[in-house]
Design a protein around this motif. Structure first.
Motif, PDB file in Angstrom:
ATOM      1  N   THR A   1     -37.146   3.168  -5.781  1.00  0.00           N
ATOM      2  CA  THR A   1     -36.463   3.533  -4.557  1.00  0.00           C
ATOM      3  C   THR A   1     -37.234   3.329  -3.454  1.00  0.00           C
ATOM      4  O   THR A   1     -37.050   3.071  -2.417  1.00  0.00           O
ATOM      5  CB  THR A   1     -36.018   4.817  -4.554  1.00  0.00           C
TER       6      THR A   1
ATOM      7  N   ASP B   1     -36.107  -5.271  -7.128  1.00  0.00           N
ATOM      8  CA  ASP B   1     -36.947  -4.101  -7.505  1.00  0.00           C
ATOM      9  C   ASP B   1     -38.256  -4.669  -8.002  1.00  0.00           C
ATOM     10  O   ASP B   1     -39.091  -3.783  -8.469  1.00  0.00           O
ATOM     11  CB  ASP B   1     -36.430  -3.566  -8.876  1.00  0.00           C
TER      12      ASP B   1
ATOM     13  N   MET C   1     -30.561   5.128  -1.134  1.00  0.00           N
ATOM     14  CA  MET C   1     -30.423   4.855  -2.761  1.00  0.00           C
ATOM     15  C   MET C   1     -30.216   3.472  -3.028  1.00  0.00           C
ATOM     16  O   MET C   1     -30.222   2.721  -1.970  1.00  0.00           O
ATOM     17  CB  MET C   1     -29.147   5.635  -2.914  1.00  0.00           C
ATOM     18  N   ARG C   2     -30.402   3.067  -4.197  1.00  0.00           N
ATOM     19  CA  ARG C   2     -30.251   1.588  -4.626  1.00  0.00           C
ATOM     20  C   ARG C   2     -29.271   1.351  -5.738  1.00  0.00           C
ATOM     21  O   ARG C   2     -29.210   2.661  -6.563  1.00  0.00           O
ATOM     22  CB  ARG C   2     -31.639   1.235  -4.906  1.00  0.00           C
TER      23      ARG C   2
ATOM     24  N   TYR D   1     -24.736   9.964  -2.871  1.00  0.00           N
ATOM     25  CA  TYR D   1     -26.042  10.209  -2.952  1.00  0.00           C
ATOM     26  C   TYR D   1     -26.181  11.481  -3.704  1.00  0.00           C
ATOM     27  O   TYR D   1     -25.553  12.404  -3.446  1.00  0.00           O
ATOM     28  CB  TYR D   1     -26.779  10.439  -1.719  1.00  0.00           C
TER      29      TYR D   1
ATOM     30  N   ARG E   1     -29.431   4.595  -8.167  1.00  0.00           N
ATOM     31  CA  ARG E   1     -30.448   6.073  -8.169  1.00  0.00           C
ATOM     32  C   ARG E   1     -30.707   6.260  -6.563  1.00  0.00           C
ATOM     33  O   ARG E   1     -30.818   5.518  -5.743  1.00  0.00           O
ATOM     34  CB  ARG E   1     -31.885   5.537  -8.940  1.00  0.00           C
ATOM     35  N   SER E   2     -30.990   7.711  -6.619  1.00  0.00           N
ATOM     36  CA  SER E   2     -31.075   8.337  -5.054  1.00  0.00           C
ATOM     37  C   SER E   2     -32.493   8.434  -4.802  1.00  0.00           C
ATOM     38  O   SER E   2     -33.372   8.892  -5.632  1.00  0.00           O
ATOM     39  CB  SER E   2     -30.523   9.496  -5.179  1.00  0.00           C
ATOM     40  N   ARG E   3     -32.840   8.399  -3.513  1.00  0.00           N
ATOM     41  CA  ARG E   3     -34.319   8.433  -3.094  1.00  0.00           C
ATOM     42  C   ARG E   3     -34.584   9.952  -3.036  1.00  0.00           C
ATOM     43  O   ARG E   3     -33.797  10.690  -2.629  1.00  0.00           O
ATOM     44  CB  ARG E   3     -34.447   7.679  -1.676  1.00  0.00           C
TER      45      ARG E   3
END
Length: 442
Positions: free
Chosen positions: A134, A106, A155-156, A207, A175-177
């Motif tokens: 993201t 990150d 996503m990450r 997602y 967390r989704s982009r």
């Protein structure tokens, strides 16, 4: 200071490949040029994986090899980025004296600053995890790929906390982009000649985001990407069985350009082992998902992950995995011995008590069985005609090309002047356990 050049060496999964492309874009924005030639580099970064111990040991060995470069050129900056950097943090500096900087997954936006600190002679580090990063606004710099296939991180992070897995600790919260940024990237790739994209995430089918007050889940996202153009193939990895929904199966059925290939990690065919692994499903539940997929999309290929020798695994539990493989008959599998990772639930709660020689024997049995199943599947393809997306020249002969069909099987055929990135029809004439060989090409 003149133009600096950065060389990135990537280990591990497709997510790391995509991350390296983000890193190249970040560095380029600060006038640090990417190079594929390590001898030409002023900055060497290793993008690491912490899934298994042997992956980390390979990185440590590689870093020790880089130490000789530093002896010749004291101004070379050597950095460790990615999951291993996050997991080992400051201990990397102690283990490998030649390392100048570390950056967690990150912290890539901070790399130019970390490089400047390292250039001044100080050790530099940033391994802070984020709840919202993201890299959605960064257009990845793809260097040295084939110009046909591309990865898109959607996503990450991960919050499943499987007992054996270090990912939630090294990549943070799920967390989704942003939806529109994914669509824009896919359109950009198609407009620039790419003909296949793979949507990536640690748990890609979980997602979920909002777009103009509409809830967007993974089936809606993958259909939106497929709608960009029928000539754009769409793949995805990796699915968690608990989120492999009927809506997703319907989406794969609905669009011809959503590839008929699913990677669905089983990990074990024993429900008691799955419970210890904290996989949140039983084998029976997993089998139902597989049978539903095969019922609706019988031509869909299925690959999986299998871990041999997880904590406490008995011979009976191992044989349940063998029985599961014989029942499902996967097209392909990624197969590994269990490797204890520090600070995971398994490391804290269980003993790594299956002897290594037993793990190895069980893994060998799994691998040999999978080779048999893969060959059986491929033999059924003889005489069938497939649409193949050409990816480039065969590694074995410049007189041959290779590509993949929708089922993600590699097809090798004679080069008759076809262009990379185009679709052709190939009839399968012979096979190995890993490859389809074709003729009657048009």
């Amino acid at each position: 200071m003149g133009i600096r050049k950065a060389y990135i060496e990537t280990y591990g999964c497709q997510m790391n490949v995509a991350d390296s492309e983000v890193v190249r874009a970040v560095l380029t924005s600060e006038n640090i040029v990417s190079t594929l030639d390590i001898s030409d580099a002023d900055i060497i970064l290793i993008n690491t994986c912490s899934i298994r111990d042997n992956a980390e040991q390979r990185v440590i060995k590689r870093l020790s090899e880089f130490a000789s470069l530093k002896q010749k050129r004291a101004d070379i900056i050597i950095g460790v980025i990615g999951c291993m950097a996050e997991r080992m943090k400051e201990t990397i500096f102690e283990k490998v004296k030649s390392v100048d900087l570390i950056a967690g997954p990150d912290s890539y936006r901070d790399l130019p600053r970390l490089i400047d600190i390292a250039a001044s002679g100080e050790k530099a580090s940033n391994v802070l995890l984020s709840v919202d990063e993201t890299y959605a606004d960064i257009n990845p710099l793809r260097l040295g790929d084939n110009g046909v296939n591309a990865f898109i991180s959607i996503m990450r992070g991960c919050e499943n906390f499987c007992a054996y897995c270090v990912v939630p600790y090294t990549r943070g919260k799920e967390r989704s982009r942003n939806f529109s940024s994914i669509i824009d990237e896919a359109k950009y790739l198609f407009d620039n000649g790419y003909r296949e994209v793979t949507l990536l995430g640690q748990n890609v089918n979980s997602y979920k985001t909002q777009n103009n007050n509409e809830q967007i889940d993974f089936p809606k996202l993958i259909k939106a990407v497929a709608q960009i153009d029928p000539l754009l193939r769409v793949r995805f990895a990796t699915s968690h069985p608990k989120d492999f929904s009927n809506d997703l199966i319907e989406a794969i059925m609905q669009y011809d350009n959503i590839c008929k290939s699913v990677h669905l990690p089983m990990q074990s065919g024993s429900t008691s082992v799955l419970k210890r692994m904290r996989r949140s499903y039983t084998f029976e539940w997993y089998l139902e998902r597989v049978e539903t997929l095969k019922k609706h999309i019988p031509e869909c290929s299925l690959s999986t992950d299998i871990i041999a020798g997880f904590c406490g695994e008995t011979e009976q539990e191992h044989q349940e995995t063998i029985a599961a493989m014989n029942q499902i008959r996967f097209n392909d599998a990624f197969m590994f011995k269990y490797s204890e990772r520090p600070n995971t639930i398994a490391a804290k709660k269980y003993k790594d008590d299956v002897p290594d020689e037993v793990k190895s024997a069980r893994l060998t049995e799994i691998i040999e069985l999978q080779k048999k199943h893969s060959l059986q599947h491929n033999k059924k393809d003889i005489g069938i005609e497939y649409e193949v997306l050409i990816e480039g020249s065969s590694k074995r002969s410049e007189k041959q090309l290779y590509g993949r069909n929708s089922q993600n099987k590699v097809v090798v055929f004679d080069d008759k002047g076809f262009l990379k990135g185009t679709y052709i029809k190939v009839r399968i004439s012979s096979v190995t356990s890993a490859t389809l060989l074709g003729d009657n090409i048009y």
